[in-house]
Design an enzyme around this catalytic site. Structure first.
Site, mmCIF file in Angstrom:
data_model
loop_
_atom_site.group_PDB
_atom_site.id
_atom_site.type_symbol
_atom_site.label_atom_id
_atom_site.label_comp_id
_atom_site.label_asym_id
_atom_site.label_seq_id
_atom_site.Cartn_x
_atom_site.Cartn_y
_atom_site.Cartn_z
ATOM 1 C CB CYS A 162 38.849 23.045 -29.945
ATOM 2 S SG CYS A 162 39.943 23.868 -31.073
ATOM 3 C CB CYS B 144 37.071 26.680 -18.920
ATOM 4 S SG CYS B 144 36.855 24.937 -19.315
#
Lengths: 285, 389
Positions: free
Chosen positions: A35, A106
């Site tokens: 990822c 994030c």
């Protein structure tokens, strides 16, 4: 270069709580090497197993992934598990003075790792967004590349009031690899918008035609056009006849394949904020 | 903090000699070269001189040089021209590792009725020549293949490509933006029909490029309007930048030897020392013929942007092979095409040197980078075994 805040920079240059806890009460792991980012979160509880006394992380990722992990561990220390579960990705980003929109995923990763850790500790079903790991999946997988379900995506769309598929990609990565699920993401956005609309009461007041026209113009100026500008698009109000509003798309919106979807969004906004019998029609003008 | 600039494949410093050459053409000698008076005429002479200097660097005739605004414009002009010249040929060949200036255009063409073949590369970034041989046919209008790759520095055998392409009567365009000035090119003995060059990659300013079009090769202009550049590129000439590019090309010719000896030696030392000092590192395209100034090095279990940010704190400017923007967390299209394993594709860093790079700067990188990689790996949940060793 990314326009990172000083606080983001400070946290990736001097991250707090890096490492692992040997006898951790809870461990949550999300993401993978494939990822491009991954986070392993360790939590230690006090003697009564009530409050978090220590939190540590190991993160593979970019500067804002490190900063988000560092912020998360600082934020949850001293909190009960329920209080910690209340920490949203938006609060993680706010703690850092904001993140560029393209980096919002994030902060979402921090929130996910926390949910996984606590769910595993409590022995309940583990949230479905534990990408790439063998856990129960809740809901239907929408993004096959990153293993994200409709339930998870709707939650992020709703919490962050996302309006475009591109924003959903920035926040969750969904749709960012093969792009196959983008039409489905657009449907989810429409669903969430529909649900929000039901929850928010409509204006009962009776509007004069003049007032209605003013309101329509205000909503388009303040609520709709700024969102379109963000994606390089724009619209122009062509005419208002009774409840029928005619608009023309400009810039990136003109000829955009999803302009039908955008019209629907404008209509929903106007129904929500002006009157529930408004119709929006796209015209060439 | 003085910058250590090792990102010369992104852009370069304008050489001060080049800047002095262009300086008078803003406030003093600002005439339009098309004008009928002496004031414009003297600028025309300098533009002609610049054209000769550019032509000299690549072994071309001056009249084969068309000044443009940038490499991207040159690429677009070349490919679109070929499609206009051969309206019945509906096939374009390019590579998977091309710069977006070519690749995005080709992908857009494929939505407008053109058949586009993107050639594969092997794990060292080398072109699959057999695939090219099979792909090119009588329906191919143009083959556009870069001379050297911007990310890895891998050089393609363009003359060999040209021989294959010519057999089928297609045009050959090459984006030589990264190659010009670093390795010798000679259009006088080449099969290339059109070539793109960009000023800011060889110490000229941004906003100036050229398209080389071989004499006799049919061409249709991309920008139409005035008669500038013999009606092949309308628009008032960017005189100061054209003059700068001429000087930059002259200097590039003079420094070519230095680029392939001193600069190459610094690049090799950087590469070898980093491989020696840092475990689990590999050179992307290491097995192929490469530009003398470029190294793309992959570090396992650490993310590229983080490395760049830590380097940036020390004033060291490099670039990463991956752009960590949301969904496109995938490594660069170049590294993916090469099949670089995902364990290290995210941690690829490109250093690109220039003639202004010094040994001291290379020493600093060799001294600082191992600790940065170690630090990133210590934070990562992966590769703990690697550190334990």
């Amino acid at each position: 270069m990314w326009d990172y805040t000083d606080k983001v920079k400070e946290h990736f240059l001097n991250p707090r709580n890096v490492g692992e806890i040997e006898n951790a009460d809870a461990v949550g792991e999300v993401g993978s090497l494939a990822c491009g980012d991954a986070l392993k979160l360790f939590i230690k509880l006090d003697e009564n197993k009530e409050r978090i006394v220590e939190a540590k992380f190991q993160t593979f990722g970019c500067g804002s992934a490190i900063a988000s992990s560092s912020a998360l561990t600082e934020m949850i220390k001293g909190k009960t598990l329920d209080e910690a579960l209340g920490v949203t990705n938006k609060e993680i980003a706010d703690f850092l003075g904001g993140l560029p929109e393209e980096k919002m995923h994030c902060s979402v990763m921090g929130q996910e790792a926390l949910e996984v850790a606590i769910a595993k500790y409590r022995g309940g079903p583990v949230p479905s967004h534990d990408h790439g790991h063998e856990h129960e999946q809740e809901g239907e997988i929408v993004c096959k590349c990153f293993g994200l379900t409709d339930g998870f995506l709707k939650k992020v769309i709703s919490q962050n009031r996302l309006h475009t598929a591109e924003q959903v990609t920035h926040f969750t990565k969904a749709g960012g690899a093969c792009g196959g699920c983008i039409p489905k993401i657009k449907e989810l956005i429409a669903e969430v918008l529909g649900e929000q609309q039901k929850q928010e009461p409509k204006k009962p007041e009776r509007l004069t035609n003049l007032r209605k026209m003013q309101l329509i113009q205000e909503v388009l100026e303040n609520e709709v056009r700024p969102l379109l500008w963000a994606d390089g698009g724009d619209l122009e109000l062509i005419d208002i006849a009774g409840n029928a509003v005619q608009i023309a798309f400009r810039k990136a919106c003109a000829g955009c394949a999803s302009s039908g979807y955008t019209s629907r969004f404008v209509e929903q906004k106007l129904r929500e904020l002006v009157a529930d019998d408004i119709t929006v029609e796209e015209v060439q003008g | 903090m003085r910058e250590i600039y090792l990102d010369n494949n992104a852009t370069t410093k304008v050489d001060e000699v080049v800047f002095e050459e262009m300086r008078p053409y803003f406030c003093e000698l600002y005439g339009n070269p098309s004008s009928m008076h002496y004031f414009g005429g003297q600028v025309q002479k300098k533009v002609d001189e610049a054209r000769q200097r550019v032509a000299g660097l690549i072994g071309a005739q001056p009249e084969e040089i068309i000044f443009t605004a940038c490499g991207t414009e040159s690429d677009n002009a070349a490919i679109r021209s070929a499609l206009e010249v051969f309206p019945n040929k509906r096939h374009v060949i390019t590579t998977r590792v091309e710069h977006p200036a070519v690749l995005t255009l080709c992908r857009s063409l494929s939505k407008h009725g053109y058949r586009v073949t993107e050639l594969n590369v092997d794990s060292a970034g080398r072109l699959d020549m057999d695939e090219l041989r099979d792909a090119v046919d009588d329906n191919t209008a143009i083959v556009s293949i870069m001379y050297a790759n911007n990310e890895t520095g891998v050089i393609f055998p363009i003359e060999e490509v040209g021989r294959i392409v010519k057999e089928k009567g297609a045009l050959l365009h090459t984006d030589a933006v990264q190659a010009v000035g670093k390795i010798p090119l000679n259009m006088a003995e080449s099969t290339v029909d059109m070539l793109s060059l960009s000023g800011h990659k060889l110490h000229a300013p941004k906003g100036i490029g050229i398209l080389y079009v071989r004499k006799g090769v049919p061409f249709r202009p991309f920008l139409v309007g005035g008669h500038q550049e013999k009606s092949r590129r309308a628009g008032t000439e960017n005189t100061a930048s054209i003059i700068a590019l001429g000087k930059a090309c002259e200097l590039a010719g003079q420094h070519m030897g230095d680029e392939n000896s001193r600069v190459k030696a610094m690049r090799d030392r950087l590469e070898n020392e980093l491989l020696r000092l840092i475990p689990a590192a590999r050179i992307n395209g290491g097995g192929a013929d490469r530009l003398p100034n470029t190294v793309s090095i992959a570090f396992e279990f650490v993310e590229g942007e983080l490395i760049l940010l830590y380097l940036s704190e020390l004033g060291i400017c490099a670039s990463s092979g991956s752009a960590c923007t949301s969904g496109s967390l995938e490594p660069s299209h170049v590294l993916r095409a090469m099949g670089v394993p995902f364990t290290c594709a995210h941690g690829s860093i490109r250093f690109s040197l220039s003639r202004f790079t010094t040994d001291e700067e290379i020493d600093t990188v060799i001294r600082e980078l191992p600790a940065i990689i170690r630090r990133g790996r210590e934070m990562s949940p992966f590769g703990r075994e690697l550190l334990a060793k």
